[in-house]
Write a protein that holds these residues in place. Structure first.
Motif, mmCIF file in Angstrom:
data_model
loop_
_atom_site.group_PDB
_atom_site.id
_atom_site.type_symbol
_atom_site.label_atom_id
_atom_site.label_comp_id
_atom_site.label_asym_id
_atom_site.label_seq_id
_atom_site.Cartn_x
_atom_site.Cartn_y
_atom_site.Cartn_z
ATOM 1 N N LYS A 234 12.819 -9.257 2.299
ATOM 2 C CA LYS A 234 13.418 -9.938 4.498
ATOM 3 C C LYS A 234 15.221 -8.624 3.949
ATOM 4 C CE LYS A 234 13.668 -13.479 7.491
ATOM 5 N NZ LYS A 234 13.797 -15.064 6.987
ATOM 6 N N GLU A 235 15.348 -8.971 3.409
ATOM 7 C CA GLU A 235 16.958 -8.305 3.506
ATOM 8 C C GLU A 235 17.267 -6.673 3.451
ATOM 9 O OE1 GLU A 235 18.336 -10.960 0.212
ATOM 10 O OE2 GLU A 235 18.416 -12.472 1.624
ATOM 11 N N SER A 236 16.528 -6.223 1.761
ATOM 12 C CA SER A 236 16.318 -5.139 1.367
ATOM 13 C C SER A 236 15.597 -4.066 2.392
ATOM 14 C CB SER A 236 16.835 -4.998 0.279
ATOM 15 O OG SER A 236 16.405 -3.695 -0.210
ATOM 16 N N VAL A 237 16.451 -3.164 2.933
ATOM 17 C CA VAL A 237 15.207 -1.639 3.409
ATOM 18 C C VAL A 237 14.987 -1.072 2.143
ATOM 19 C CG1 VAL A 237 15.438 -0.309 4.675
ATOM 20 C CG2 VAL A 237 16.323 -2.261 6.236
ATOM 21 N N PHE A 238 16.164 -1.015 1.717
ATOM 22 C CA PHE A 238 15.356 -0.121 0.268
ATOM 23 C C PHE A 238 14.436 -0.473 -0.788
ATOM 24 C CE2 PHE A 238 16.531 1.028 -4.096
ATOM 25 C CZ PHE A 238 16.187 2.788 -4.524
ATOM 26 N N PHE A 239 14.450 -2.231 -0.559
ATOM 27 C CA PHE A 239 13.109 -2.200 -1.372
ATOM 28 C C PHE A 239 11.901 -2.682 -0.428
ATOM 29 C CE2 PHE A 239 10.788 -6.247 -2.518
ATOM 30 C CZ PHE A 239 10.354 -6.343 -3.918
ATOM 31 N N ARG A 240 12.326 -2.805 0.750
ATOM 32 C CA ARG A 240 10.904 -2.004 1.040
ATOM 33 C C ARG A 240 9.694 -1.053 1.242
ATOM 34 N NH1 ARG A 240 13.771 -5.787 5.285
ATOM 35 N NH2 ARG A 240 14.489 -4.079 6.263
ATOM 36 N N LYS A 241 11.274 0.372 1.116
ATOM 37 C CA LYS A 241 10.966 1.421 1.389
ATOM 38 C C LYS A 241 9.681 1.442 -0.453
ATOM 39 C CE LYS A 241 14.468 3.718 3.904
ATOM 40 N NZ LYS A 241 15.502 4.868 4.380
ATOM 41 N N LEU A 242 10.643 0.822 -1.351
ATOM 42 C CA LEU A 242 10.481 1.261 -2.707
ATOM 43 C C LEU A 242 9.030 0.527 -2.651
ATOM 44 C CD1 LEU A 242 11.087 2.802 -5.252
ATOM 45 C CD2 LEU A 242 11.946 0.344 -5.997
ATOM 46 N N PHE A 243 8.788 -0.730 -2.079
ATOM 47 C CA PHE A 243 7.786 -1.378 -2.605
ATOM 48 C C PHE A 243 6.460 -0.156 -1.526
ATOM 49 C CE2 PHE A 243 4.394 -4.053 -0.482
ATOM 50 C CZ PHE A 243 4.059 -4.504 -1.673
ATOM 51 N N PHE A 244 6.761 0.024 -0.627
ATOM 52 C CA PHE A 244 6.069 1.294 0.219
ATOM 53 C C PHE A 244 5.848 2.280 -0.738
ATOM 54 C CE2 PHE A 244 4.351 4.313 3.495
ATOM 55 C CZ PHE A 244 3.443 3.163 3.948
ATOM 56 N N LEU A 245 6.423 2.884 -1.256
ATOM 57 C CA LEU A 245 6.443 3.523 -1.941
ATOM 58 C C LEU A 245 5.330 3.491 -3.368
ATOM 59 C CD1 LEU A 245 6.861 7.148 -3.434
ATOM 60 C CD2 LEU A 245 8.932 6.126 -4.433
ATOM 61 N N ALA A 246 5.519 2.231 -3.888
ATOM 62 C CA ALA A 246 4.636 1.949 -5.440
ATOM 63 C C ALA A 246 3.337 1.838 -4.704
ATOM 64 C CB ALA A 246 5.252 0.988 -5.543
ATOM 65 N N PHE A 247 3.228 1.404 -3.007
ATOM 66 C CA PHE A 247 1.452 1.174 -3.194
ATOM 67 C C PHE A 247 0.939 2.049 -2.373
ATOM 68 C CE2 PHE A 247 -0.998 1.098 0.987
ATOM 69 C CZ PHE A 247 -1.650 0.504 0.775
ATOM 70 N N VAL A 248 1.778 3.642 -2.041
ATOM 71 C CA VAL A 248 1.148 4.606 -2.135
ATOM 72 C C VAL A 248 0.816 5.923 -3.024
ATOM 73 C CG1 VAL A 248 1.816 7.086 -0.537
ATOM 74 C CG2 VAL A 248 1.731 5.058 0.156
ATOM 75 N N THR A 249 2.056 5.466 -4.385
ATOM 76 C CA THR A 249 1.190 5.545 -5.992
ATOM 77 C C THR A 249 0.633 4.825 -6.315
ATOM 78 O OG1 THR A 249 3.711 6.004 -6.001
ATOM 79 C CG2 THR A 249 2.387 5.616 -8.084
ATOM 80 N N SER A 250 -0.125 3.200 -6.029
ATOM 81 C CA SER A 250 -1.065 2.979 -6.575
ATOM 82 C C SER A 250 -2.929 3.277 -6.029
ATOM 83 C CB SER A 250 -0.645 1.465 -6.537
ATOM 84 O OG SER A 250 -0.690 0.994 -4.975
ATOM 85 N N LEU A 251 -2.555 3.825 -4.424
ATOM 86 C CA LEU A 251 -4.131 4.395 -4.542
ATOM 87 C C LEU A 251 -3.584 5.738 -4.881
ATOM 88 C CD1 LEU A 251 -2.858 3.947 -0.432
ATOM 89 C CD2 LEU A 251 -4.553 2.802 -2.219
ATOM 90 N N ILE A 252 -2.690 6.673 -5.103
ATOM 91 C CA ILE A 252 -3.068 7.717 -5.949
ATOM 92 C C ILE A 252 -3.809 8.129 -7.335
ATOM 93 C CG2 ILE A 252 -2.398 9.729 -6.635
ATOM 94 C CD1 ILE A 252 0.063 10.125 -3.793
#
Length: 149
Positions: free
Chosen positions: A8-26
């Motif tokens: 909720k607080e960190s924009v960077f954490f949300r971006k990093l979470f989304f990157l981890a999600f895309v990486t896990s799909l690959i």
């Protein structure tokens, strides 16, 4: 609860979470959802075109197109996540997105080779790198359009 607060607080954490999600799909597509191969080096130079010959007849294959498409969101999300550290120059963005896609692709292919999951193919590395550069280009275009609006 800590994850929720950080999300909720960190924009960077949300971006990093989304990157981890895309990486896990690959990784699911390239490593985790594969059958074992007896000889992962059986087709090192294969997969360069959209047509392949199987038992004397031509068949359409979309592997090369899938490899390009797979890396576009990965590299664009990676550039979006670490954009402040990379800079705004389109040359730096394209160079770094190509490097990231190349290193990630080499890692996937080496893991396929060592774990005997799929085949090691040079064409996969090439097409993944092209997809990475296209993802960096897409990031550049979106950021330029966003600045104008």
């Amino acid at each position: 609860m800590t994850w929720y607060q950080k999300f909720k607080e960190s924009v960077f954490f949300r971006k990093l979470f989304f990157l981890a999600f895309v990486t896990s799909l690959i990784l699911f597509r390239t490593l985790l959802n594969r059958n074992l191969w007896m000889n992962p080096l059986s087709d090192v130079m294969g997969g360069w075109g959209i047509w392949e010959t199987v038992n004397g007849e031509q068949k359409l294959t979309t592997e090369c197109i899938e490899n390009v498409i797979m890396m576009v969101p990965f590299s664009s999300v990676a550039m979006w996540t670490f954009g402040e550290k990379i800079g705004n120059s389109w040359k730096k963005i394209l160079c770094n997105s190509g490097k990231i896609a190349f290193i990630f692709s080499i890692s996937i292919e080496m893991l396929q080779l060592l774990l005997r999951l799929g085949t090691f193919q040079l064409s996969d590395i090439f097409y993944n790198t092209v997809g990475g550069v296209l993802g960096g280009l897409m990031y550049c275009v979106v950021m330029k359009a966003r600045k104008r609006l």
